[in-house]
Design a protein around this motif. Structure first.
Motif, PDB file in Angstrom:
ATOM      1  N   ASP A  29      10.858   3.297   4.584  1.00  0.00           N
ATOM      2  CA  ASP A  29       9.712   2.522   4.586  1.00  0.00           C
ATOM      3  C   ASP A  29       8.496   3.223   5.574  1.00  0.00           C
ATOM      4  O   ASP A  29       8.875   4.113   6.466  1.00  0.00           O
ATOM      5  CB  ASP A  29       9.980   1.219   5.278  1.00  0.00           C
ATOM      6  CG  ASP A  29      10.429   1.270   6.782  1.00  0.00           C
ATOM      7  OD1 ASP A  29      10.030   1.592   7.835  1.00  0.00           O
ATOM      8  OD2 ASP A  29      12.166   1.270   6.651  1.00  0.00           O
ATOM      9  N   THR A  32       5.302  -0.055   3.189  1.00  0.00           N
ATOM     10  CA  THR A  32       6.009   0.480   1.898  1.00  0.00           C
ATOM     11  C   THR A  32       7.318   0.742   1.853  1.00  0.00           C
ATOM     12  O   THR A  32       7.802   1.459   2.706  1.00  0.00           O
ATOM     13  CB  THR A  32       5.073   1.685   1.393  1.00  0.00           C
ATOM     14  OG1 THR A  32       3.683   1.315   1.319  1.00  0.00           O
ATOM     15  CG2 THR A  32       5.530   2.046  -0.025  1.00  0.00           C
ATOM     16  N   ALA A  92      10.418   1.849  -0.150  1.00  0.00           N
ATOM     17  CA  ALA A  92      11.094   2.776  -1.048  1.00  0.00           C
ATOM     18  C   ALA A  92      11.863   2.217  -1.768  1.00  0.00           C
ATOM     19  O   ALA A  92      13.098   1.776  -1.362  1.00  0.00           O
ATOM     20  CB  ALA A  92      11.435   4.121  -0.596  1.00  0.00           C
ATOM     21  N   SER A  93      11.618   1.789  -3.262  1.00  0.00           N
ATOM     22  CA  SER A  93      12.613   1.201  -3.971  1.00  0.00           C
ATOM     23  C   SER A  93      13.833   1.865  -4.455  1.00  0.00           C
ATOM     24  O   SER A  93      14.894   1.246  -4.485  1.00  0.00           O
ATOM     25  CB  SER A  93      11.922   0.737  -5.459  1.00  0.00           C
ATOM     26  OG  SER A  93      10.999  -0.207  -5.215  1.00  0.00           O
ATOM     27  N   LYS A 105       7.462   7.977  -5.491  1.00  0.00           N
ATOM     28  CA  LYS A 105       6.704   7.254  -4.704  1.00  0.00           C
ATOM     29  C   LYS A 105       6.041   6.060  -5.379  1.00  0.00           C
ATOM     30  O   LYS A 105       5.623   5.021  -4.622  1.00  0.00           O
ATOM     31  CB  LYS A 105       5.529   8.164  -4.468  1.00  0.00           C
ATOM     32  CG  LYS A 105       6.027   9.252  -3.545  1.00  0.00           C
ATOM     33  CD  LYS A 105       4.794  10.514  -3.262  1.00  0.00           C
ATOM     34  CE  LYS A 105       5.147  11.571  -2.380  1.00  0.00           C
ATOM     35  NZ  LYS A 105       4.143  12.497  -2.016  1.00  0.00           N
ATOM     36  N   ASN A 106       5.875   5.968  -6.734  1.00  0.00           N
ATOM     37  CA  ASN A 106       5.317   4.780  -7.289  1.00  0.00           C
ATOM     38  C   ASN A 106       6.449   3.674  -7.316  1.00  0.00           C
ATOM     39  O   ASN A 106       5.859   2.602  -7.427  1.00  0.00           O
ATOM     40  CB  ASN A 106       4.942   5.246  -8.841  1.00  0.00           C
ATOM     41  CG  ASN A 106       3.851   6.230  -8.858  1.00  0.00           C
ATOM     42  OD1 ASN A 106       3.011   6.101  -7.918  1.00  0.00           O
ATOM     43  ND2 ASN A 106       3.687   6.922  -9.577  1.00  0.00           N
ATOM     44  N   ARG A 107       7.472   3.990  -7.410  1.00  0.00           N
ATOM     45  CA  ARG A 107       8.635   2.900  -7.364  1.00  0.00           C
ATOM     46  C   ARG A 107       8.842   2.340  -5.913  1.00  0.00           C
ATOM     47  O   ARG A 107       9.349   2.908  -5.138  1.00  0.00           O
ATOM     48  CB  ARG A 107      10.063   3.523  -7.625  1.00  0.00           C
ATOM     49  CG  ARG A 107       9.993   4.034  -9.182  1.00  0.00           C
ATOM     50  CD  ARG A 107      11.414   4.205  -9.874  1.00  0.00           C
ATOM     51  NE  ARG A 107      12.085   5.304  -9.001  1.00  0.00           N
ATOM     52  CZ  ARG A 107      12.010   6.692  -9.273  1.00  0.00           C
ATOM     53  NH1 ARG A 107      11.111   6.874 -10.358  1.00  0.00           N
ATOM     54  NH2 ARG A 107      12.512   7.576  -8.444  1.00  0.00           N
ATOM     55  N   ARG A 108       8.078   1.197  -5.800  1.00  0.00           N
ATOM     56  CA  ARG A 108       8.051   0.728  -4.281  1.00  0.00           C
ATOM     57  C   ARG A 108       7.734  -0.842  -4.241  1.00  0.00           C
ATOM     58  O   ARG A 108       7.389  -1.197  -5.400  1.00  0.00           O
ATOM     59  CB  ARG A 108       6.906   1.546  -3.516  1.00  0.00           C
ATOM     60  CG  ARG A 108       5.484   0.964  -4.158  1.00  0.00           C
ATOM     61  CD  ARG A 108       4.244   1.932  -4.087  1.00  0.00           C
ATOM     62  NE  ARG A 108       3.179   1.774  -4.174  1.00  0.00           N
ATOM     63  CZ  ARG A 108       2.609   1.829  -5.320  1.00  0.00           C
ATOM     64  NH1 ARG A 108       3.286   2.232  -6.397  1.00  0.00           N
ATOM     65  NH2 ARG A 108       1.253   1.242  -5.515  1.00  0.00           N
ATOM     66  N   GLU A 125       5.412  -3.273  -1.642  1.00  0.00           N
ATOM     67  CA  GLU A 125       4.590  -3.376  -0.467  1.00  0.00           C
ATOM     68  C   GLU A 125       4.490  -4.695  -0.010  1.00  0.00           C
ATOM     69  O   GLU A 125       4.518  -5.653  -0.604  1.00  0.00           O
ATOM     70  CB  GLU A 125       3.097  -2.857  -0.928  1.00  0.00           C
ATOM     71  CG  GLU A 125       3.091  -1.505  -1.381  1.00  0.00           C
ATOM     72  CD  GLU A 125       1.658  -1.159  -2.115  1.00  0.00           C
ATOM     73  OE1 GLU A 125       1.531   0.147  -2.200  1.00  0.00           O
ATOM     74  OE2 GLU A 125       1.017  -2.087  -2.206  1.00  0.00           O
TER      75      GLU A 125
END
Length: 200
Positions: free
Chosen positions: A77, A89, A91-92, A190-193, A195
């Motif tokens: 995170d 954020t 991280a998924s 980075k896009n798999r997240r 927030e």
């Protein structure tokens, strides 16, 4: 016979017997001549030190692995300011299993820690995001489900917060997803997240 890798002190035994190592007794059959531990000469201090030194490189080899784990936890995170908002954020890839919206106890505990910093009674937006792999509808649903899971943990921990949940699928990337000719795995990660956003 006890191997050198197993105990690092095979040469001290000569023939098999019993060895006390780190408080534990390691047993082995007697040697071919029927020799027992009592028949073996006692190891010298120099031999013992040499055997311990032989183990040191193997122990040192563990350090990079431990460092890798530390980085994973640290990278799970991030918190930053964005135009008057605090954005946490998650991280998924670390908080969720692949294609799953379920989180384990350790991930839930970390979310509980993070929401401790949110001001009392604040309005909180929990937004889910995915990369561009897969069908749009699937990614949209996954982003909503993951955001909802996080929001449930936030609400259970902080009943005073006003929590809003929204999923954006792949529509709001923060990094490159790559192209048909060149994939960008780091960017997609980075896009798999998820927030967590609130006013600073």
């Amino acid at each position: 016979m006890i191997t050198q890798r197993a105990c690092g002190v095979r040469r001290l035994l000569g023939v098999s017997g019993a060895l006390v190592l780190a408080g534990a007794v390691v047993l082995a059959p007697t040697g071919p001549a029927g020799a027992s531990l009592a028949d073996l000469p006692a190891p010298t201090e120099q031999e013992l030190r040499s055997s311990i030194n032989d183990l040191d490189p193997e122990i040192s080899d563990l350090d990079p692995t431990v460092d890798e784990l530390d980085r994973s936890v640290t990278d799970a995170d991030t918190t930053e300011e964005d135009d008057g908002e605090t954005v946490v954020t998650l991280a998924s890839d670390i908080f969720f299993d692949f294609d799953s919206a379920e989180i384990n106890d350790a991930a839930a505990d970390r979310i509980r820690e993070l929401v401790g910093d949110i001001p009392d009674g604040a309005a909180v937006a929990v937004h889910g995001h995915t990369d561009s792999k897969g069908e749009d509808d699937y990614n949209q649903q996954l982003s909503e489900d993951r955001a909802r899971t996080v929001a449930e943990v936030v609400s259970a921990e902080r009943g005073d917060l006003e929590v809003e949940v929204e999923g954006f699928g792949e529509t709001r990337p923060v990094a490159s997803n790559g192209t048909a000719d060149a994939d960008d795995p780091e960017g997609r990660a980075k896009n798999r997240r998820v927030e967590i956003r609130y006013d600073s």
